[in-house]
Design a protein around this motif. Sequence first.
Motif, PDB file in Angstrom:
ATOM      1  N   UNK A  27      12.795   4.798  -6.840  1.00  0.00           N
ATOM      2  CA  UNK A  27      12.924   5.832  -6.100  1.00  0.00           C
ATOM      3  C   UNK A  27      14.638   6.000  -6.020  1.00  0.00           C
ATOM      4  N   UNK A  28      15.345   5.152  -6.234  1.00  0.00           N
ATOM      5  CA  UNK A  28      16.728   5.291  -5.965  1.00  0.00           C
ATOM      6  C   UNK A  28      17.001   5.957  -7.281  1.00  0.00           C
ATOM      7  N   UNK A  29      16.474   5.711  -8.469  1.00  0.00           N
ATOM      8  CA  UNK A  29      16.590   6.573  -9.624  1.00  0.00           C
ATOM      9  C   UNK A  29      16.194   8.070  -9.393  1.00  0.00           C
ATOM     10  N   UNK A  30      15.083   8.027  -8.902  1.00  0.00           N
ATOM     11  CA  UNK A  30      14.521   9.555  -8.888  1.00  0.00           C
ATOM     12  C   UNK A  30      15.587  10.279  -8.004  1.00  0.00           C
ATOM     13  N   UNK A  31      16.149   9.705  -6.899  1.00  0.00           N
ATOM     14  CA  UNK A  31      17.044  10.239  -5.978  1.00  0.00           C
ATOM     15  C   UNK A  31      18.511  10.653  -6.773  1.00  0.00           C
ATOM     16  N   UNK A  32      18.670   9.920  -7.705  1.00  0.00           N
ATOM     17  CA  UNK A  32      20.080  10.104  -8.579  1.00  0.00           C
ATOM     18  C   UNK A  32      19.561  11.142  -9.446  1.00  0.00           C
ATOM     19  N   UNK A  33      18.675  11.225  -9.914  1.00  0.00           N
ATOM     20  CA  UNK A  33      18.152  12.502 -10.965  1.00  0.00           C
ATOM     21  C   UNK A  33      18.162  13.688 -10.152  1.00  0.00           C
ATOM     22  N   UNK A  61       6.311   6.885 -10.946  1.00  0.00           N
ATOM     23  CA  UNK A  61       7.668   7.601 -11.131  1.00  0.00           C
ATOM     24  C   UNK A  61       7.913   8.126 -12.551  1.00  0.00           C
ATOM     25  N   UNK A  62       7.710   7.157 -13.435  1.00  0.00           N
ATOM     26  CA  UNK A  62       7.613   7.670 -14.821  1.00  0.00           C
ATOM     27  C   UNK A  62       6.921   8.720 -15.014  1.00  0.00           C
ATOM     28  N   UNK A  63       5.781   8.890 -14.624  1.00  0.00           N
ATOM     29  CA  UNK A  63       4.581  10.081 -15.012  1.00  0.00           C
ATOM     30  C   UNK A  63       5.247  11.350 -14.275  1.00  0.00           C
ATOM     31  N   UNK A  64       5.684  11.297 -13.041  1.00  0.00           N
ATOM     32  CA  UNK A  64       6.462  12.273 -12.364  1.00  0.00           C
ATOM     33  C   UNK A  64       7.633  12.959 -12.967  1.00  0.00           C
ATOM     34  N   UNK A  65       8.415  11.900 -13.685  1.00  0.00           N
ATOM     35  CA  UNK A  65       9.596  12.259 -14.067  1.00  0.00           C
ATOM     36  C   UNK A  65       9.353  13.129 -15.678  1.00  0.00           C
ATOM     37  N   UNK A  66       8.381  12.488 -16.131  1.00  0.00           N
ATOM     38  CA  UNK A  66       7.904  13.141 -17.537  1.00  0.00           C
ATOM     39  C   UNK A  66       7.187  14.555 -17.508  1.00  0.00           C
ATOM     40  N   UNK A  67       6.187  14.529 -16.464  1.00  0.00           N
ATOM     41  CA  UNK A  67       5.483  15.825 -16.237  1.00  0.00           C
ATOM     42  C   UNK A  67       6.189  16.913 -15.585  1.00  0.00           C
ATOM     43  N   UNK A  68       7.231  16.344 -14.643  1.00  0.00           N
ATOM     44  CA  UNK A  68       7.799  17.577 -13.798  1.00  0.00           C
ATOM     45  C   UNK A  68       9.180  17.884 -14.129  1.00  0.00           C
ATOM     46  N   UNK A  69       9.999  16.849 -14.349  1.00  0.00           N
ATOM     47  CA  UNK A  69      11.567  17.043 -14.445  1.00  0.00           C
ATOM     48  C   UNK A  69      11.913  17.345 -15.750  1.00  0.00           C
ATOM     49  N   UNK A  70      11.461  16.767 -16.893  1.00  0.00           N
ATOM     50  CA  UNK A  70      11.917  16.908 -18.208  1.00  0.00           C
ATOM     51  C   UNK A  70      11.500  18.279 -18.694  1.00  0.00           C
ATOM     52  N   UNK A  71      10.292  18.913 -18.365  1.00  0.00           N
ATOM     53  CA  UNK A  71      10.016  20.409 -18.745  1.00  0.00           C
ATOM     54  C   UNK A  71      10.650  21.339 -17.714  1.00  0.00           C
ATOM     55  N   UNK A  72      11.086  21.052 -16.778  1.00  0.00           N
ATOM     56  CA  UNK A  72      11.707  21.796 -15.975  1.00  0.00           C
ATOM     57  C   UNK A  72      13.260  21.821 -15.689  1.00  0.00           C
ATOM     58  N   UNK A  73      13.656  20.586 -16.197  1.00  0.00           N
ATOM     59  CA  UNK A  73      15.325  20.318 -15.785  1.00  0.00           C
ATOM     60  C   UNK A  73      16.175  21.581 -16.483  1.00  0.00           C
ATOM     61  N   UNK A  74      15.626  22.389 -17.519  1.00  0.00           N
ATOM     62  CA  UNK A  74      16.472  23.269 -18.077  1.00  0.00           C
ATOM     63  C   UNK A  74      15.618  24.213 -19.227  1.00  0.00           C
ATOM     64  N   UNK A  75      16.235  25.136 -19.680  1.00  0.00           N
ATOM     65  CA  UNK A  75      15.415  25.801 -20.959  1.00  0.00           C
ATOM     66  C   UNK A  75      15.590  25.113 -22.094  1.00  0.00           C
TER      67      UNK A  75
END
Length: 665
Positions: free
Chosen positions: A567-573, A602-616
């Motif tokens: 959760x700390x890592x997700x907060x940092x990201x 958490x890994x699943x959320x980051x892969x599915x939500x952050x990586x595709x949406x972080x930027x173009x």
Amino acid sequence: MIFIELVLQNFGLYCGKQVINFDPKTDDKNSRPIILLGGMNGGGKTTLMDAIRLALYGQRAQCSTRGNLSYGDFLTQCVNTKTDPVEKTRIELVFEHIENNKPIKYRIVRTWEKNPKDGKDHLGILDIRQNDEWLDTGLVNIWDEYIENLLPLGISNLFLFDGEQVKELAEQEIPPPIVVEAIRGLFGLELADRLAVDLDILVNRKRKEFADTKDLANLEEIEKRLTQQQQDYQENEQNLENLKNQLEELEVKQQEAFDKFISEGGKIAAERNQLELQQKAKTAEVEQVRQLMCELAADVLPLALIPNLLTQVQTQGEKEFRHRQIQISKDLLIERDQRLLSWLSQVEIALTEVEKIQSFLVEDVDNLYTKSLQMEAPWLLADDETLSQLDNLIYHLQNSQLSAKEKLAIIKNKEEEIITLERQVQTAAAPEDYTKLRQALEAAQNQVVEAKANYETIRRRLADLESIISKSKRELSDYTVENIKYKNNEHIITSAAKVQETLKIFREKLTLRKLNKLEEEVKNCFLYLLHKSDLVHRIAIDTNTFGLSLYDFNGKPVPKHRLSAGEKQLLAIAFLWGLAKVSGHRLPVAIDTPLGRLDSSHRSNLVERYFPSASHQVILLSTDTEIGKKEVETLRENEAIAREYLLKYDSTTRQTRVLENQYFW
């Protein structure tokens, strides 16, 4: 802005030329944000991040392995260990951005060689128009200002970051300095700080203008002394530069004198006595071997002229020896046969059988003797001792022949060495020419030594002047309001103080306004990534330290230690993601080793939500344990990956190859 291509040539672990296509547009013209590069730890992922930073910012780049190295030493460190000395190290980065509502592509090219001249690389900016590239020299001259408008160095760490940065941000109560610097650049706070410094300078100038005669005289004396010191420093600095150029020219002349000394036989002339001694020693060795050859010739060696006769005598001796053996054995066999027949007559054997045996024995002896009669009559008549001596003589002769061949080879080699020494002596310069060459070389060497001594003296003088100038500046700064009596400057000082106070309030309000927007973005990003939607209701950011504080739905603080490591890592990201959104820049995001200590959810959320949406455009550099088989299959199923690469590290050669269209799975 979009990164299109990265080319590495002899950079870090990458030997030869390696090309990575970063274009998010695939063959079917669809745009997918993620460029996935897989590599094990130590396999070259961070090197790729350093290459992007170095291409964009050059000497200002904040690369991972630079530390306190000078730029020239850092460039030398980046050269691949297998690189041929004549080859250059090269980095190319192609990117596209919108300018005047039109897409424009540029290719940044930085090249250098090991131990680069003046400690710099060579920068070229190629303008790409309809697949043609032409050098834009005007853009090269203003490149630092140009890239600051596209991707300012101060906020670059919000878009080009690694897992260590996330880990550090997650574990500390306040952000690390590199993130604080990015926040200050993002908020424009450095402008307010610069204005405050400018006001201090203005106040100091006014104090000097209205100082009384005595204090003004002191100030003017210090300033005059400081001005003279600075002039001395500039003169010495110019002298140092001139001496450096002079030293380089003298070193070239010294090398030319040395080359002439070598090419015209000066070195050989200096070594003439040694060469003549070597020639004399070689000649003595040849004479010694010749004497040994004479001794061999005085022994059995001449018999080597009649090898066929010796072989014939040896063969004849063996035949005659065999003949004598047969004669002796015939008599013995006859005696034995008589004894056998006598014995047979005493036993009960038929007479006819005895006669058959007797007939066989007589025939056998006759056959043996008949073979002996077929041999030619003995003529050598040598006894056993003589034949043995003959065998020893032939064996000794063979050894003598081998020894003679070895000595002949030694004589041949020594004579060739003597001829080589004679040629070297012949190429030696004459005594008077040698004297001129030696004097010219010594004069050039003395000039270089003298120039180096002068250079070192001026360099030390510059260091002393730096200390003296610093001391004079400190003396100037010691003049405060108590030292200088103002006459008509109360208004200026009071106004400046008011401006400083207003500037402080402006800075605080600007920070608050920016932070309010940032707090909302960070909270939204964190809740979007977190699978516990009720954990945090509000996130507050400290105006001074930019540390994060979390509050639940009841307004009570949520201690950071209550959060799990994931959760700390997700907060940092989420913090970095929110900063990137607030910046207003549409830029690529590059992440090195992104997943760290995240659990599966958490890994699943980051892969599915952050990586595709972080930027173009999202460039991911991952190990096999971060984005594993499950995660990469999820990204593939969601059609989020445009291109995949595997950074294949060979531990035997310590080199990395970029394999296209491959990943760990």
